[in-house]
Design a protein around this motif. Structure first.
Motif, PDB file in Angstrom:
ATOM      1  N   VAL A  92      11.228  12.313  -6.395  1.00  0.00           N
ATOM      2  CA  VAL A  92      11.927  11.166  -5.814  1.00  0.00           C
ATOM      3  C   VAL A  92      11.984  11.365  -4.301  1.00  0.00           C
ATOM      4  N   LEU A  93      11.362  10.451  -3.581  1.00  0.00           N
ATOM      5  CA  LEU A  93      11.319  10.511  -2.125  1.00  0.00           C
ATOM      6  C   LEU A  93      12.157   9.378  -1.548  1.00  0.00           C
ATOM      7  N   LYS A  94      12.671   9.582  -0.349  1.00  0.00           N
ATOM      8  CA  LYS A  94      13.547   8.597   0.279  1.00  0.00           C
ATOM      9  C   LYS A  94      12.760   7.738   1.267  1.00  0.00           C
ATOM     10  N   ALA A  95      12.831   6.428   1.076  1.00  0.00           N
ATOM     11  CA  ALA A  95      12.176   5.493   1.977  1.00  0.00           C
ATOM     12  C   ALA A  95      12.976   5.364   3.269  1.00  0.00           C
ATOM     13  N   ASP A 125      -0.837   4.170  -3.598  1.00  0.00           N
ATOM     14  CA  ASP A 125       0.224   3.158  -3.614  1.00  0.00           C
ATOM     15  C   ASP A 125      -0.141   1.996  -2.696  1.00  0.00           C
ATOM     16  N   THR A 126       0.571   0.880  -2.856  1.00  0.00           N
ATOM     17  CA  THR A 126       0.349  -0.277  -1.998  1.00  0.00           C
ATOM     18  C   THR A 126       1.626  -0.629  -1.243  1.00  0.00           C
ATOM     19  N   ARG A 127       1.446  -1.305  -0.134  1.00  0.00           N
ATOM     20  CA  ARG A 127       2.577  -1.628   0.735  1.00  0.00           C
ATOM     21  C   ARG A 127       3.415  -2.741   0.111  1.00  0.00           C
ATOM     22  N   PRO A 128       4.743  -2.547   0.088  1.00  0.00           N
ATOM     23  CA  PRO A 128       5.609  -3.561  -0.521  1.00  0.00           C
ATOM     24  C   PRO A 128       5.873  -4.756   0.393  1.00  0.00           C
ATOM     25  N   PHE A 129       5.338  -4.715   1.616  1.00  0.00           N
ATOM     26  CA  PHE A 129       5.587  -5.775   2.591  1.00  0.00           C
ATOM     27  C   PHE A 129       4.265  -6.279   3.173  1.00  0.00           C
ATOM     28  N   SER A 130       4.269  -7.548   3.560  1.00  0.00           N
ATOM     29  CA  SER A 130       3.171  -8.123   4.348  1.00  0.00           C
ATOM     30  C   SER A 130       3.751  -8.497   5.706  1.00  0.00           C
ATOM     31  N   ASP A 131       4.272  -7.481   6.398  1.00  0.00           N
ATOM     32  CA  ASP A 131       5.096  -7.739   7.574  1.00  0.00           C
ATOM     33  C   ASP A 131       4.309  -8.190   8.796  1.00  0.00           C
ATOM     34  N   TYR A 132       2.975  -8.160   8.726  1.00  0.00           N
ATOM     35  CA  TYR A 132       2.181  -8.689   9.831  1.00  0.00           C
ATOM     36  C   TYR A 132       1.556 -10.040   9.499  1.00  0.00           C
ATOM     37  N   ASP A 133       1.917 -10.595   8.360  1.00  0.00           N
ATOM     38  CA  ASP A 133       1.407 -11.911   7.992  1.00  0.00           C
ATOM     39  C   ASP A 133       1.903 -12.956   8.994  1.00  0.00           C
ATOM     40  N   ALA A 134       1.026 -13.903   9.326  1.00  0.00           N
ATOM     41  CA  ALA A 134       1.401 -14.937  10.293  1.00  0.00           C
ATOM     42  C   ALA A 134       2.539 -15.814   9.786  1.00  0.00           C
ATOM     43  N   ASN A 135       2.680 -15.888   8.466  1.00  0.00           N
ATOM     44  CA  ASN A 135       3.738 -16.697   7.866  1.00  0.00           C
ATOM     45  C   ASN A 135       4.918 -15.798   7.507  1.00  0.00           C
ATOM     46  N   PRO A 136       6.058 -15.945   8.168  1.00  0.00           N
ATOM     47  CA  PRO A 136       7.220 -15.078   7.881  1.00  0.00           C
ATOM     48  C   PRO A 136       7.680 -15.148   6.435  1.00  0.00           C
ATOM     49  N   ASP A 137       7.378 -16.231   5.743  1.00  0.00           N
ATOM     50  CA  ASP A 137       7.783 -16.355   4.341  1.00  0.00           C
ATOM     51  C   ASP A 137       7.105 -15.310   3.462  1.00  0.00           C
ATOM     52  N   ASN A 138       5.997 -14.738   3.954  1.00  0.00           N
ATOM     53  CA  ASN A 138       5.252 -13.749   3.174  1.00  0.00           C
ATOM     54  C   ASN A 138       5.613 -12.305   3.516  1.00  0.00           C
ATOM     55  N   ALA A 179       3.439   6.956  -2.174  1.00  0.00           N
ATOM     56  CA  ALA A 179       4.505   6.617  -1.214  1.00  0.00           C
ATOM     57  C   ALA A 179       4.048   6.788   0.232  1.00  0.00           C
ATOM     58  N   GLU A 180       2.796   6.472   0.488  1.00  0.00           N
ATOM     59  CA  GLU A 180       2.262   6.584   1.845  1.00  0.00           C
ATOM     60  C   GLU A 180       2.527   5.325   2.673  1.00  0.00           C
ATOM     61  N   ASP A 181       2.617   4.180   2.003  1.00  0.00           N
ATOM     62  CA  ASP A 181       2.642   2.900   2.717  1.00  0.00           C
ATOM     63  C   ASP A 181       4.006   2.211   2.676  1.00  0.00           C
ATOM     64  N   TYR A 182       5.074   3.002   2.600  1.00  0.00           N
ATOM     65  CA  TYR A 182       6.417   2.435   2.545  1.00  0.00           C
ATOM     66  C   TYR A 182       7.122   2.592   3.893  1.00  0.00           C
ATOM     67  N   GLY A 183       6.348   2.673   4.973  1.00  0.00           N
ATOM     68  CA  GLY A 183       6.954   2.878   6.289  1.00  0.00           C
ATOM     69  C   GLY A 183       7.770   1.690   6.754  1.00  0.00           C
ATOM     70  N   THR A 184       8.584   1.922   7.774  1.00  0.00           N
ATOM     71  CA  THR A 184       9.493   0.898   8.281  1.00  0.00           C
ATOM     72  C   THR A 184       8.746  -0.383   8.638  1.00  0.00           C
ATOM     73  N   PRO A 185       9.117  -1.521   8.041  1.00  0.00           N
ATOM     74  CA  PRO A 185       8.445  -2.782   8.368  1.00  0.00           C
ATOM     75  C   PRO A 185       8.908  -3.336   9.710  1.00  0.00           C
ATOM     76  N   VAL A 186       8.096  -4.193  10.265  1.00  0.00           N
ATOM     77  CA  VAL A 186       8.409  -4.763  11.574  1.00  0.00           C
ATOM     78  C   VAL A 186       9.768  -5.450  11.567  1.00  0.00           C
ATOM     79  N   PHE A 187      10.071  -6.166  10.499  1.00  0.00           N
ATOM     80  CA  PHE A 187      11.316  -6.941  10.487  1.00  0.00           C
ATOM     81  C   PHE A 187      12.564  -6.079  10.355  1.00  0.00           C
ATOM     82  N   ASP A 188      12.422  -4.789  10.095  1.00  0.00           N
ATOM     83  CA  ASP A 188      13.580  -3.894   9.969  1.00  0.00           C
ATOM     84  C   ASP A 188      13.657  -2.854  11.084  1.00  0.00           C
TER      85      ASP A 188
END
Length: 271
Positions: A92-95, A125-138, A179-188
């Motif tokens: 168990v790793l901490k995000a 693993d895959t990233r849980p966010f699409s934080d660079y998507d042009a559409n903020p809804d995504n 758990a490689e791609d769970y880094g801090t998203p832009v919006f946080d």
């Protein structure tokens, strides 16, 4: 620990040997060393793509999800099917936001008794966010990870299949880091720290807790995001800084095999 890690965002020279491809076989700007090619396993791109598709079929492989658990089981079973001794690090790793991530590094060891070892790795693993998507809804939509994650793993599963058939006289370890791609998203980033330590949690854990005590390999090669169309690969900055010898060996081998048009003899940026 390994002596040197070569961060090559490519599928090595093997990826260029797509079965039935005239483009690579007729590369005219580089001499082809026939004797070397005769000893080189034929990387089957269709097989690698099948491995990529199989991972994507599970859905986004985000820790703590059913898709993640099912895909991890599949990857471990495939490595074992190809003859590897499989080790699993379940931890168990901490995000970045203190979320507990049920994580799983999956290691396949070929010829585990051989002290001369080569390490190949990617993250699954895959990233849980699409934080660079042009559409903020995504921004809170997870990625399917066909390229970022699955392509490197697909290449390594095909390499594992070749190792199982060829039985090379060297120890080879394939690691799928989690758990490689769970880094801090832009919006946080205004709320949580955004330094590099929030990324690559699985490999950070393995570096401190290798699957074999006092583990050593002659060198390591990372495959990540190798699925781009018509991809070419430059010499990555961090690789040149810490493992210049192995960068040159890989690029020279690619050139001698006639694949210089893909492995460009020039410096690239940093990961």
């Amino acid at each position: 620990m390994t002596k040197a890690f070569l961060f090559v965002s490519g599928i090595l020279l093997l990826s260029c040997g797509h079965t039935g491809s005239n483009e690579t076989k007729n590369a005219s700007e580089e001499p082809v060393v026939a004797e070397t090619i005769s000893l080189t396993p034929q990387f089957n791109a269709d097989s690698a793509y099948t491995y990529v598709a199989r991972q994507v079929d599970f859905g986004p492989r985000v820790p703590n999800t059913a898709a993640h658990k099912a895909c991890g089981d599949y990857l471990a079973a495939e490595l074992e099917r190809h003859g590897a001794q499989v080790y699993e690090q379940e931890v168990v790793l901490k995000a970045y936001d203190n979320t507990s991530l049920e994580s799983r590094n999956i290691i396949g060891a070929f010829n585990p008794e051989n002290p001369k070892r080569i390490l190949l790795f990617a993250h699954w693993d895959t990233r849980p966010f699409s934080d660079y998507d042009a559409n903020p809804d995504n921004h809170h939509t997870p990625l399917d990870g066909a390229d970022d994650g699955a392509s490197g793993v697909g290449a390594l599963l095909e390499i594992a299949r070749q190792i199982g058939e060829q039985s090379p006289n060297v120890g080879i370890d394939i690691i799928f880091f989690d758990a490689e791609d769970y880094g801090t998203p832009v919006f946080d980033r205004n709320t949580y720290r955004s330094n590099g330590e929030t990324w690559c949690l699985g490999s950070q854990y393995w570096a401190k807790n290798p699957h074999i005590p006092n583990y050593k390999a002659d060198f390591g090669i990372l495959l990540d995001m190798v699925g781009a169309k018509d991809a070419v690969f430059y010499k990555e900055y961090t690789s040149r800084k810490y493992a210049a010898r192995y960068v040159e060996e890989v690029w020279n081998a690619a050139r001698n095999l006639g694949y210089g048009r893909y492995f460009i003899n020039a410096d690239g940026g940093a990961i």
